[in-house]
Design a protein around this motif. Structure first.
Motif, short mmCIF file in Angstrom:
data_model
loop_
_atom_site.label_atom_id
_atom_site.label_comp_id
_atom_site.label_asym_id
_atom_site.label_seq_id
_atom_site.Cartn_x
_atom_site.Cartn_y
_atom_site.Cartn_z
N UNK A 167 0.83 -1.20 0.00
CA UNK A 167 0.00 0.00 0.00
C UNK A 167 0.87 1.26 0.00
N UNK A 168 0.45 2.30 -0.70
CA UNK A 168 1.24 3.53 -0.72
C UNK A 168 1.21 4.26 0.60
N UNK A 169 0.20 3.98 1.44
CA UNK A 169 0.11 4.63 2.74
C UNK A 169 -0.74 3.76 3.66
N UNK A 170 -0.64 4.04 4.93
CA UNK A 170 -1.40 3.32 5.95
C UNK A 170 -2.17 4.33 6.80
N UNK A 171 -3.25 3.87 7.45
CA UNK A 171 -3.78 2.51 7.55
C UNK A 171 -4.57 2.10 6.32
N UNK A 222 0.15 -10.90 5.73
CA UNK A 222 -0.05 -11.29 4.34
C UNK A 222 -0.70 -12.66 4.25
N UNK A 223 -1.75 -12.72 3.44
CA UNK A 223 -2.48 -13.97 3.25
C UNK A 223 -2.86 -14.11 1.78
N UNK A 224 -2.65 -15.28 1.20
CA UNK A 224 -3.12 -15.47 -0.19
C UNK A 224 -4.64 -15.36 -0.24
N UNK A 225 -5.12 -14.73 -1.30
CA UNK A 225 -6.56 -14.56 -1.47
C UNK A 225 -7.14 -13.37 -0.74
N UNK A 226 -6.30 -12.60 -0.05
CA UNK A 226 -6.75 -11.41 0.64
C UNK A 226 -6.31 -10.16 -0.14
N UNK A 227 -6.95 -9.04 0.18
CA UNK A 227 -6.56 -7.77 -0.43
C UNK A 227 -6.68 -6.66 0.60
N UNK A 228 -6.05 -5.55 0.28
CA UNK A 228 -6.19 -4.36 1.12
C UNK A 228 -6.93 -3.27 0.32
N UNK A 229 -7.51 -2.37 1.07
CA UNK A 229 -8.31 -1.31 0.45
C UNK A 229 -8.23 -0.06 1.31
N UNK A 230 -8.56 1.06 0.72
CA UNK A 230 -8.70 2.30 1.47
C UNK A 230 -9.51 2.05 2.74
N UNK A 231 -9.01 2.54 3.87
CA UNK A 231 -9.74 2.41 5.13
C UNK A 231 -10.81 3.51 5.17
#
Length: 304
Positions: free
Chosen positions: A63-67, A96-105
């Protein structure tokens, strides 16, 4: 029985409503996945996020930034399984988990919206907000009588663009008016709180492709939930106690919302608890009183 309903505690909502034998109305995502192959892509939560211009990517992309917020790309069992906020890069690498993704909080109210759709156009809306509790659980849901124009504008435009050709119910989950999940079904937790004739209108939608429902009598309502800790194999409370809770003035229904003959691990539940009972009520205090009436019996009947 007009509804594909595998949860026995929700069968009474739909029993006795006539329905053509060839009409199928799903209440679970795995049913809708099979029934609507053209539109099943909406169960890809990463695709839904990207379709709205949100910043999102599979695990492995930094991700370019957190959270950020992380969850499975697809979860047809629902209940928020595997979801969590990620505050920093160190936590991200450990999560990190296969099949997971991150998104804007996203921030703002978490709203569950049922929508009746005819060829991609929304013909009816009803919104519910959750009073959150720890670990992805909810203390209760408030089913609102009023409209929510921001959600209706955003989700209505999204449906016209992405659900052309679809007729049926859709449940949108939004935070800050942005869609975090979409389901080709309705929220079967509280259809009794939508008012007389709603189930008949539901059948007509699927049987005849049109929405006809007198919603002039809508009112605020509440769906109060009791969670217990994970681990024990709970038993149902005595039927007479359930009837006492159901008989409290202002209570519409009581659902003992688990299978006592199944391993608790076979139930899809959020990290924060095991859902034991759902009480639908026209007044919050009535639902809470029914919950308090049932609570000691549930925990007193744990199998050791």
């Amino acid at each position: 029985m007009p509804i594909y309903q595998t949860d026995p505690w929700r069968v009474p909502f739909f029993a006795g409503v006539p329905c053509p034998d060839d009409v199928i109305i799903p209440t679970k995502d795995w049913e809708a996945w099979t029934l609507y192959p053209k539109h099943r892509w909406i169960y890809d939560k990463l695709a839904v996020a990207l379709s709205q211009g949100l910043d999102a990517a599979p695990h492995g992309v930094i991700p370019p930034s957190f959270p950020v917020f992380s969850k499975p790309m697809m979860n047809l069992r629902s209940m928020g399984a595997g979801s969590l906020p990620i505050p920093d890069a160190e936590t991200y690498r450990a999560s990190l988990n296969p099949g997971h993704f991150w998104c804007t909080l996203l921030t703002g109210a978490h709203v569950s919206t049922d929508a009746a759709i005819v060829d991609g156009h929304v013909r009816w809306w009803r919104h519910a907000t959750g009073a959150t509790a720890p670990g992805g659980t909810f203390d209760y849901w408030h089913i609102h009588a009023e409209a929510m124009p921001d959600i209706e504008d955003w989700c209505g435009a999204w449906a016209r663009e992405h659900l052309a050709g679809y007729t049926g119910m859709v449940n949108f989950e939004t935070i800050g008016s942005r869609i975090i999940e979409a389901h080709l079904r309705f929220a079967d937790q509280w259809p009794d709180l939508y008012g007389p004739g709603w189930v008949q209108a539901l059948v007509h939608l699927y049987a005849d492709g049109d929405w006809v429902f007198d919603d002039s009598g809508r009112r605020d309502a509440y769906s109060v939930v009791l969670f217990g800790p994970h681990g024990p194999a709970y038993r149902h409370p005595p039927a007479e106690l359930v009837e006492q809770a159901r008989g409290i003035d202002g209570v519409s229904s009581v659902q003992i919302s688990f299978h006592q003959d199944r391993d608790p691990a076979q139930h899809s539940m959020p990290p924060g608890g095991f859902r034991l009972v759902v009480i639908n009520a026209w007044m919050l205090q009535a639902g809470q009183a029914a919950r308090e009436r049932l609570k000691p019996a549930f925990f007193g009947l744990e199998r050791r």
